[in-house]
Motif scaffolding. Sequence first.
Motif, PDB file in Angstrom:
ATOM      1  N   VAL A  21      -1.809  -6.877  -0.615  1.00 10.47           N
ATOM      2  CA  VAL A  21      -3.052  -7.628  -0.371  1.00 10.47           C
ATOM      3  C   VAL A  21      -3.161  -8.732  -1.419  1.00 10.47           C
ATOM      4  O   VAL A  21      -2.605  -8.614  -2.517  1.00 10.47           O
ATOM      5  N   ALA A  22      -3.890  -9.796  -1.085  1.00 11.96           N
ATOM      6  CA  ALA A  22      -4.078 -10.892  -2.041  1.00 11.96           C
ATOM      7  C   ALA A  22      -5.376 -11.621  -1.745  1.00 11.96           C
ATOM      8  O   ALA A  22      -5.826 -11.688  -0.587  1.00 11.96           O
ATOM      9  N   SER A  23      -5.968 -12.141  -2.814  1.00 14.62           N
ATOM     10  CA  SER A  23      -7.141 -13.009  -2.692  1.00 14.62           C
ATOM     11  C   SER A  23      -7.125 -13.938  -3.900  1.00 14.62           C
ATOM     12  O   SER A  23      -7.281 -13.467  -5.029  1.00 14.62           O
ATOM     13  N   GLY A  24      -6.900 -15.217  -3.682  1.00 14.26           N
ATOM     14  CA  GLY A  24      -6.766 -16.143  -4.808  1.00 14.26           C
ATOM     15  C   GLY A  24      -5.647 -15.680  -5.734  1.00 14.26           C
ATOM     16  O   GLY A  24      -4.523 -15.432  -5.281  1.00 14.26           O
ATOM     17  N   ASP A  25      -5.971 -15.527  -7.038  1.00 23.45           N
ATOM     18  CA  ASP A  25      -4.960 -15.099  -8.024  1.00 23.45           C
ATOM     19  C   ASP A  25      -4.758 -13.585  -8.028  1.00 23.45           C
ATOM     20  O   ASP A  25      -3.827 -13.083  -8.663  1.00 23.45           O
ATOM     21  N   GLN A  26      -5.644 -12.858  -7.387  1.00 20.48           N
ATOM     22  CA  GLN A  26      -5.564 -11.391  -7.405  1.00 20.48           C
ATOM     23  C   GLN A  26      -4.595 -10.887  -6.347  1.00 20.48           C
ATOM     24  O   GLN A  26      -4.588 -11.379  -5.209  1.00 20.48           O
ATOM     25  N   LYS A  27      -3.780  -9.898  -6.721  1.00 16.47           N
ATOM     26  CA  LYS A  27      -2.946  -9.243  -5.705  1.00 16.47           C
ATOM     27  C   LYS A  27      -2.737  -7.783  -6.095  1.00 16.47           C
ATOM     28  O   LYS A  27      -2.880  -7.419  -7.267  1.00 16.47           O
ATOM     29  N   ASN A  28      -2.417  -6.983  -5.102  1.00 15.33           N
ATOM     30  CA  ASN A  28      -2.153  -5.564  -5.356  1.00 15.33           C
ATOM     31  C   ASN A  28      -1.394  -5.020  -4.145  1.00 15.33           C
ATOM     32  O   ASN A  28      -1.211  -5.715  -3.134  1.00 15.33           O
ATOM     33  N   ALA A  29      -0.926  -3.781  -4.272  1.00 13.09           N
ATOM     34  CA  ALA A  29      -0.205  -3.143  -3.167  1.00 13.09           C
ATOM     35  C   ALA A  29      -0.393  -1.642  -3.282  1.00 13.09           C
ATOM     36  O   ALA A  29      -0.542  -1.112  -4.386  1.00 13.09           O
ATOM     37  N   PHE A  30      -0.408  -0.967  -2.138  1.00 12.27           N
ATOM     38  CA  PHE A  30      -0.557   0.491  -2.142  1.00 12.27           C
ATOM     39  C   PHE A  30       0.264   1.114  -1.016  1.00 12.27           C
ATOM     40  O   PHE A  30       0.580   0.457  -0.014  1.00 12.27           O
ATOM     41  N   THR A  31       0.619   2.367  -1.217  1.00 13.83           N
ATOM     42  CA  THR A  31       1.373   3.124  -0.211  1.00 13.83           C
ATOM     43  C   THR A  31       0.426   3.571   0.895  1.00 13.83           C
ATOM     44  O   THR A  31      -0.679   4.037   0.616  1.00 13.83           O
ATOM     45  N   ALA A  32       0.877   3.447   2.145  1.00 15.12           N
ATOM     46  CA  ALA A  32       0.053   3.892   3.272  1.00 15.12           C
ATOM     47  C   ALA A  32       0.940   4.508   4.350  1.00 15.12           C
ATOM     48  O   ALA A  32       2.058   4.040   4.588  1.00 15.12           O
ATOM     49  N   ALA A  33       0.427   5.547   4.966  1.00 17.96           N
ATOM     50  CA  ALA A  33       1.149   6.182   6.072  1.00 17.96           C
ATOM     51  C   ALA A  33       0.424   5.976   7.405  1.00 17.96           C
ATOM     52  O   ALA A  33       1.059   5.988   8.462  1.00 17.96           O
ATOM     53  N   TRP A  34      -0.879   5.795   7.344  1.00 17.99           N
ATOM     54  CA  TRP A  34      -1.655   5.732   8.582  1.00 17.99           C
ATOM     55  C   TRP A  34      -1.661   4.303   9.125  1.00 17.99           C
ATOM     56  O   TRP A  34      -2.616   3.546   8.963  1.00 17.99           O
ATOM     57  N   VAL A  35      -0.558   3.946   9.761  1.00 24.99           N
ATOM     58  CA  VAL A  35      -0.329   2.592  10.289  1.00 24.99           C
ATOM     59  C   VAL A  35       0.180   2.719  11.716  1.00 24.99           C
ATOM     60  O   VAL A  35       1.026   3.586  11.994  1.00 24.99           O
ATOM     61  N   MET A  36      -0.319   1.913  12.636  1.00 31.69           N
ATOM     62  CA  MET A  36       0.242   1.925  14.002  1.00 31.69           C
ATOM     63  C   MET A  36       0.031   0.578  14.703  1.00 31.69           C
ATOM     64  O   MET A  36      -0.829  -0.209  14.315  1.00 31.69           O
TER      65      MET A  36
END
Length: 164
Positions: A21-36
């Motif tokens: 994910v990102a917004s302006g200068d901020q970014k992050n990432a996370f593990t997810a399993a519930w995706v379809m």
Amino acid sequence: MSENLTEIFKYIMHGVYIIGVASGDQKNAFTAAWVMQASFDPPLLVFSINPKNRSFNILKQGGICSINVLDCEQMELAEHFGHSCDTDKMTICKWQKAKTGAPILMDSLAYFDCEVSHYADAGDHQLVICRVVDAAILDGQGSPMCYNMTGDMDKSSEIFPEKL
Ligand SMILES: Cc1cc2nc3c(=O)[nH]c(=O)nc-3n(C[C@H](O)[C@H](O)[C@H](O)COP(=O)(O)O)c2cc1C
């Protein structure tokens, strides 16, 4: 029946993904399993996010995300991005900006670059319905990781209610 709910839920097949994910200068990432996948036309993906995740506010502000498919050998990445961190947890791997500006994990098997379409309430999570604006295969030789290979990495056995 409900006492083994964690184990029974592991029979529902999921892959394991890193959502950037990102917004302006901020970014992050996370593990997810519930995706379809949710639609062919337009191409929509949906994932379920815990609003307590640090990534949630960045996602809400930025309105963009990448969904990166992990290889079955990338357990350490699944574990690393499955925890919140006070320092920048993205420094351990290579990222590139997608068309939307969302960070793409260059060591993933494939990625989807997405714009958030809308949200829906789902108990203690929020469903994020995303429109895919770009996608690519980065490594066509690997095998995607399955959620049931991760054991109790997400500590879901501690989260389920004792009774249905
Ligand atoms: C295998 C695995 C699957 C996970 N699936 C999800 C998921 O589908 N949705 C979610 O919100 N969190 C999921 N998590 C938990 C998040 O990765 C975890 O809460 C993480 O700390 C969030 O990172 P952040 O706080 O930096 O955003 C999962 C964790 C693991 C290890």
